[in-house]
Design an enzyme around this catalytic site. Structure first.
Site, PDB file in Angstrom:
ATOM      1  N   ASP A 320     -61.674  20.701 -16.985  1.00  0.00           N
ATOM      2  CA  ASP A 320     -61.635  20.109 -18.336  1.00  0.00           C
ATOM      3  C   ASP A 320     -61.781  18.607 -18.221  1.00  0.00           C
ATOM      4  OD1 ASP A 320     -60.438  21.510 -21.210  1.00  0.00           O
ATOM      5  OD2 ASP A 320     -60.898  19.364 -21.134  1.00  0.00           O
ATOM      6  N   VAL A 357     -69.196  19.068 -17.894  1.00  0.00           N
ATOM      7  CA  VAL A 357     -70.251  20.076 -17.700  1.00  0.00           C
ATOM      8  C   VAL A 357     -71.604  19.539 -18.154  1.00  0.00           C
ATOM      9  CG1 VAL A 357     -68.671  22.032 -18.009  1.00  0.00           C
ATOM     10  CG2 VAL A 357     -69.905  21.132 -19.988  1.00  0.00           C
ATOM     11  N   ASN A 383     -67.245  27.890 -21.160  1.00  0.00           N
ATOM     12  CA  ASN A 383     -66.441  27.888 -22.379  1.00  0.00           C
ATOM     13  C   ASN A 383     -66.328  26.503 -23.017  1.00  0.00           C
ATOM     14  OD1 ASN A 383     -63.966  28.860 -24.070  1.00  0.00           O
ATOM     15  ND2 ASN A 383     -63.190  27.146 -22.858  1.00  0.00           N
ATOM     16  N   TYR A 448     -75.067  22.749 -33.237  1.00  0.00           N
ATOM     17  CA  TYR A 448     -74.174  23.713 -32.599  1.00  0.00           C
ATOM     18  C   TYR A 448     -74.785  25.123 -32.587  1.00  0.00           C
ATOM     19  CZ  TYR A 448     -69.685  26.240 -31.984  1.00  0.00           C
ATOM     20  OH  TYR A 448     -68.662  27.048 -31.547  1.00  0.00           O
ATOM     21  N   LYS A 452     -75.821  27.364 -29.436  1.00  0.00           N
ATOM     22  CA  LYS A 452     -75.152  28.643 -29.213  1.00  0.00           C
ATOM     23  C   LYS A 452     -76.159  29.793 -29.089  1.00  0.00           C
ATOM     24  CE  LYS A 452     -70.752  27.673 -28.942  1.00  0.00           C
ATOM     25  NZ  LYS A 452     -70.193  27.586 -27.571  1.00  0.00           N
ATOM     26  N   ALA A 480     -60.830  32.109 -33.009  1.00  0.00           N
ATOM     27  CA  ALA A 480     -59.422  31.834 -32.703  1.00  0.00           C
ATOM     28  C   ALA A 480     -59.085  30.421 -33.163  1.00  0.00           C
ATOM     29  CB  ALA A 480     -59.192  31.946 -31.196  1.00  0.00           C
ATOM     30  N   SER A 482     -57.870  26.755 -32.658  1.00  0.00           N
ATOM     31  CA  SER A 482     -57.880  25.805 -31.546  1.00  0.00           C
ATOM     32  C   SER A 482     -58.160  24.444 -32.169  1.00  0.00           C
ATOM     33  CB  SER A 482     -58.985  26.154 -30.560  1.00  0.00           C
ATOM     34  OG  SER A 482     -60.234  25.858 -31.149  1.00  0.00           O
ATOM     35  N   ARG A 483     -58.259  23.450 -31.309  1.00  0.00           N
ATOM     36  CA  ARG A 483     -58.577  22.117 -31.812  1.00  0.00           C
ATOM     37  C   ARG A 483     -59.914  22.123 -32.567  1.00  0.00           C
ATOM     38  NH1 ARG A 483     -59.488  17.235 -27.603  1.00  0.00           N
ATOM     39  NH2 ARG A 483     -61.250  18.549 -27.086  1.00  0.00           N
TER      40      ARG A 483
HETATM   41  P1  NAI Z   1     -61.014  23.644 -27.666  1.00  0.00           P
HETATM   42  O1  NAI Z   1     -61.457  22.338 -28.211  1.00  0.00           O
HETATM   43  O2  NAI Z   1     -59.595  24.017 -27.820  1.00  0.00           O
HETATM   44  O3  NAI Z   1     -61.414  23.767 -26.161  1.00  0.00           O
HETATM   45  C1  NAI Z   1     -62.611  23.269 -25.640  1.00  0.00           C
HETATM   46  C2  NAI Z   1     -62.287  22.532 -24.363  1.00  0.00           C
HETATM   47  O4  NAI Z   1     -63.509  22.099 -23.773  1.00  0.00           O
HETATM   48  C3  NAI Z   1     -61.443  21.275 -24.585  1.00  0.00           C
HETATM   49  O5  NAI Z   1     -60.264  21.327 -23.815  1.00  0.00           O
HETATM   50  C4  NAI Z   1     -62.352  20.140 -24.153  1.00  0.00           C
HETATM   51  O6  NAI Z   1     -61.667  19.067 -23.539  1.00  0.00           O
HETATM   52  C5  NAI Z   1     -63.286  20.827 -23.193  1.00  0.00           C
HETATM   53  N1  NAI Z   1     -64.552  20.110 -23.054  1.00  0.00           N
HETATM   54  C6  NAI Z   1     -65.298  19.545 -24.034  1.00  0.00           C
HETATM   55  N2  NAI Z   1     -66.380  18.962 -23.506  1.00  0.00           N
HETATM   56  C7  NAI Z   1     -66.323  19.136 -22.175  1.00  0.00           C
HETATM   57  C8  NAI Z   1     -67.160  18.761 -21.103  1.00  0.00           C
HETATM   58  N3  NAI Z   1     -68.283  18.062 -21.308  1.00  0.00           N
HETATM   59  N4  NAI Z   1     -66.825  19.141 -19.844  1.00  0.00           N
HETATM   60  C9  NAI Z   1     -65.682  19.831 -19.620  1.00  0.00           C
HETATM   61  N5  NAI Z   1     -64.840  20.187 -20.607  1.00  0.00           N
HETATM   62  C10 NAI Z   1     -65.165  19.857 -21.871  1.00  0.00           C
HETATM   63  O7  NAI Z   1     -61.952  24.750 -28.376  1.00  0.00           O
HETATM   64  P2  NAI Z   1     -61.969  26.341 -28.332  1.00  0.00           P
HETATM   65  O8  NAI Z   1     -61.912  26.805 -29.727  1.00  0.00           O
HETATM   66  O9  NAI Z   1     -61.023  26.849 -27.367  1.00  0.00           O
HETATM   67  O10 NAI Z   1     -63.462  26.571 -27.868  1.00  0.00           O
HETATM   68  C11 NAI Z   1     -63.855  27.189 -26.664  1.00  0.00           C
HETATM   69  C12 NAI Z   1     -65.268  27.670 -26.802  1.00  0.00           C
HETATM   70  O11 NAI Z   1     -65.326  28.700 -27.797  1.00  0.00           O
HETATM   71  C13 NAI Z   1     -66.261  26.625 -27.266  1.00  0.00           C
HETATM   72  O12 NAI Z   1     -67.474  26.796 -26.589  1.00  0.00           O
HETATM   73  C14 NAI Z   1     -66.464  26.916 -28.723  1.00  0.00           C
HETATM   74  O13 NAI Z   1     -67.707  26.478 -29.214  1.00  0.00           O
HETATM   75  C15 NAI Z   1     -66.352  28.430 -28.721  1.00  0.00           C
HETATM   76  N6  NAI Z   1     -66.031  28.997 -30.016  1.00  0.00           N
HETATM   77  C16 NAI Z   1     -64.766  28.896 -30.514  1.00  0.00           C
HETATM   78  C17 NAI Z   1     -64.475  29.474 -31.719  1.00  0.00           C
HETATM   79  C18 NAI Z   1     -63.103  29.468 -32.254  1.00  0.00           C
HETATM   80  O14 NAI Z   1     -62.879  30.136 -33.279  1.00  0.00           O
HETATM   81  N7  NAI Z   1     -62.163  28.796 -31.613  1.00  0.00           N
HETATM   82  C19 NAI Z   1     -65.513  30.106 -32.545  1.00  0.00           C
HETATM   83  C20 NAI Z   1     -66.774  30.210 -31.898  1.00  0.00           C
HETATM   84  C21 NAI Z   1     -67.007  29.646 -30.681  1.00  0.00           C
END
Ligand code: NAI
Length: 704
Positions: A320, A357, A383, A448, A452, A480, A482-483
């Site tokens: 992260d 990443v 992710n 986005y 995706k 889910a 999340s932030r």
């Molecule tokens: P989140 O914001 O809680 O977690 C994403 C994490 O990725 C963060 O901790 C952030 O620091 C890290 N991150 C961001 N850019 C980065 C980089 N360049 N290199 C390394 N780490 C990096 O978000 P969440 O909701 O847990 O999202 C996870 C994945 O699920 C994402 O790809 C998001 O697009 C996808 N997603 C989430 C949904 C939801 O309902 N939460 C819906 C659809 C997709």
């Protein structure tokens, strides 16, 4: 025509088969069940005889024969092994796929063995059984390959522990065939005589079903769910009405040997039988010794994936960057370190990585961390994610590129070095993270959603490139809190929106047990469903010679747009294959629009012109066609010295005779009925030189 040795490793299927309790009962009646074992015949608390699983073979076999190019004239079902993983539920959909694993050469006198292994999964997600089928091909030996390893069963010399009588009736094949094997050898007197028998014979798999019942009654009466393995070799044909006995020796706890004997002749009908029974161990999904990289694992979904994987034994790289929600800022080590601490506190193993990443170097650094700390990479969950939402005209290049860099390029940057490690070790699981917004669209998220869906494209090809190395690539669309979603998803549903509800599916998709590659799943709020790209059958527009007009598109619009009978393609090659068939064969659509054959006589009128002289080198034969029905008649084509003549009527000494009904014949010629299916379903009957009949498709190229 020789065996196609390139068929080894080729995927066959998937085939799906819907079934209800009535199908399971029909099978049970087909293999002699009745009031004495009502559990198999009464829908109340119905139990399915495990050997019912064999009925999935009837879809698989024609494809197996076509892929391996076995000479149909000399093909027999040689051996059959079923290994059970879960009991067969009384209804649902079965999905079966597999590969040809071996072609063995027993010499030109004895023939060849083609072995295929396939797995069948139920629509409830359970893997039900593995089936290993050996086809004995009498006429394909002598190609210089290896002989099969000896696989003989030694029966004890003492008296058997059980002898179970069976009394198949004279009419048994008539019931059994309704479960799928409608080959005319088991019903048609003329065909049976032509194949050298007095009358139609029992299906070997029907006798196999009798044996399965006998074995269950002997060891686990009333508990078919305890059958773990059933293996045997088909030895001799059996006429319906002949009494049989299944002779059984218990050799160990949970193990027995068996054979089936024709009581009148004392001949062994099924030999080399092995039966294993007992509780089927429940498979716990573990990740012991597996190394998993989870990107963006410092928070949200990634954190939960990392914790759950670690609890089940995986060693984790917690990646992260620790940046802001929109990807801005220098990042921080805090989020990744905290998750590593959490895993260590649970007794797991984890290391942190803070690379982004979004760069090639970052991706390489993440994989290097795994190699340095744990020496390998087995699992990668792409992710990490950020958001920069704006309506399209306000979407400046910076916001566009940054989002694509993290999501799409990020997955490329990490997957590429990880894939290299996985390819080398012959194992890997990669999970992409898409989004329902990408799959279906969402206002203000062009950057986005494009990224995706790009991930879906990346998966589509990576699944093909990984296939040979046991690298499976799938995609999850989570929902889910999340932030990223705290201000988007309704707060009233917080409990239902826990990332913990997404993790089980993510873990399954990166487990050894994962049966699929190239699939997309929506997961969240306790629901999981599959999303897919489907292609409708469409329409053939124009005649492929003249460029069609927009008006012809308009005329066919309903058909073009319809998704009725839509299908999924495994690769573009499959899709192009269908496209070519639509033009090279007079498809149903062509027939309907006046371009196919509408009368049997038209086929024979067109035959001399369709004759491909170059394919006929060295072939001299007379084909007799007997087409029944009002539109039918008799014709014969004489192929001699590279010429073809067609006459109405019957020839005195045809080399090969083909019999069909007029409607089936038109379906065959109009591309609606594949030749193999016509033959195995009994719609096409062939007498005489069956081998030469296989030349027909090559000798005549009809065009419209
Ligand atoms: P989140 O914001 O809680 O977690 C994403 C994490 O990725 C963060 O901790 C952030 O620091 C890290 N991150 C961001 N850019 C980065 C980089 N360049 N290199 C390394 N780490 C990096 O978000 P969440 O909701 O847990 O999202 C996870 C994945 O699920 C994402 O790809 C998001 O697009 C996808 N997603 C989430 C949904 C939801 O309902 N939460 C819906 C659809 C997709």
């Amino acid at each position: 025509m020789a065996l196609n040795l390139d068929a080894i490793g080729k995927k066959i299927g998937p085939f799906t088969k819907d079934y209800t309790w009535k199908d399971a009962v029909l099978y049970a009646l087909g293999v002699g069940a009745g009031f004495s074992d009502l559990d198999y015949c009464y829908e109340k608390d119905l139990k399915v005889i495990p050997s019912y699983g064999i009925t999935t073979l009837y879809d698989f076999m024609p494809e197996l024969a076509a892929t391996s190019n076995v000479n149909l004239a000399g093909v027999l079902h040689g051996e059959q092994e079923l290994i059970f993983h879960n009991p067969i539920p009384p209804e649902g959909t079965l999905t079966t796929e597999g590969t040809i694993t071996h072609c063995y050469d027993k010499g030109s006198e004895k023939g060849a063995l083609v072995v295929a292994e396939f797995e069948t999964t139920h629509s409830n997600g359970d893997k039900l059984f593995t089936s290993i089928v050996t086809v004995f091909s009498r006429l394909d030996g002598g190609f210089g390959g290896e002989n099969a390893p000896a696989k003989d069963v030694e029966f004890p010399e003492r008296e058997p522990d059980f002898v179970v009588d069976g009394k198949p009736t004279e009419d048994q094949p008539l019931i059994y065939r309704l479960s799928g094997d409608v080959f005319q050898l088991h019903v048609d007197q003329d065909f049976a005589e032509m194949a050298g028998f007095e009358k139609p014979i029992m299906h070997g798999l029907c006798t196999h079903g009798y044996a399965c019942r006998a074995l269950i009654d002997s060891f686990v009466a009333g508990q078919p769910e305890k059958v773990r393995r059933l293996d045997c070799r088909f030895k001799r044909p059996l006429y319906p009405g002949m009494p049989i006995k299944t002779v059984i020796w218990q050799t160990d706890e949970g193990q027995a040997l068996w054979k089936v004997i024709n009581v009148e002749t004392q001949e062994v009908v099924i030999d080399n039988g092995i039966f294993e029974y007992g509780d089927i161990p429940k498979t716990e999904i573990r990740f012991a010794d597996r190394v998993a990289i989870v990107t963006g694992a410092g928070a949200g979904l990634g954190r939960i994936y990392a914790l759950e994987l670690a609890k089940r034994g995986a060693k984790i790289v917690v990646n992260d960057l620790g940046g802001a929600r929109d990807g801005s800022g220098d990042g921080s080590k805090g989020p990744a370190d905290e998750v590593v601490d959490e895993i260590n506190a649970l007794g797991g193993e984890a290391v942190a990585n803070y690379d982004s990443v979004a760069t090639v170097e970052g991706g390489e650094g993440i994989v290097k961390t795994a190699l340095d700390a744990f020496g390998s990479v087995d699992i990668l969950i792409n992710n990490a994610g950020i958001l920069r939402d704006k309506s399209f005209l306000k979407m400046e290049p910076q916001n566009w590129h940054v989002v694509l860099d993290v999501h799409l390029n990020g997955a490329y940057n990490v997957s590429r070095p990880a894939f290299a490690v996985m390819k080398e070790k012959g194992y890997g699981r990669i999970l992409m993270t898409t989004s329902a917004a990408g799959l279906y669209g969402n206002f203000g998220q062009t950057n986005y959603t494009a990224a995706k869906m790009g991930l879906v494209g990346l998966m589509n090809t990576l699944k093909l490139e990984g296939e040979k190395y046991n690298i499976k690539v799938n995609t999850i669309a989570p929902v889910a809190t999340s932030r990223l979603t705290e201000d988007i998803l309704p707060p009233d549903f917080l409990d239902k929106l826990k990332p913990e509800l997404v993790a089980p599916m993510a873990l399954y998709l990166v487990s050894e047990q994962c049966p699929v590659s190239g699939n997309i799943y929506n997961v969240g709020m306790g629901c999981v469903n599959r999303a897919a790209i489907l292609t409708g059958p469409g329409a053939v527009v124009g005649d492929s010679r003249q460029i069609p007009t927009p008006e012809q598109i308009l005329a066919q619009w309903q058909k073009i747009s319809s998704l009725k009978d839509a299908k999924e393609y495994h690769s573009v090659t499959d899709q192009i294959g269908d496209l070519l068939t639509a033009f090279s064969q007079p498809a149903a659509a062509a027939a309907e629009s006046g371009h196919g054959f509408s009368a049997v006589s038209e086929v024979f009128d067109a035959m001399p012109e369709a004759f491909a002289a170059d394919a006929a080198a060295g072939v001299d034969i007379i084909f007799q066609y007997i087409i029944s029905g009002d539109g039918g008649g008799d014709w014969f084509s004489t192929i001699e010295s590279g010429n073809c003549r067609v006459d109405a009527g019957t020839h005195e000494k045809p080399g090969c005779t083909l019999k069909m009904s007029d409607s089936d014949f038109l379906d065959l010629m109009n591309g609606k009925l594949p030749a193999m299916q016509a033959y195995t379903s009994g719609k096409l009957k062939i007498e005489g030189d069956i081998m030469k009949s296989q030349l027909i498709e090559k000798l005549f190229k009809f065009s419209f």
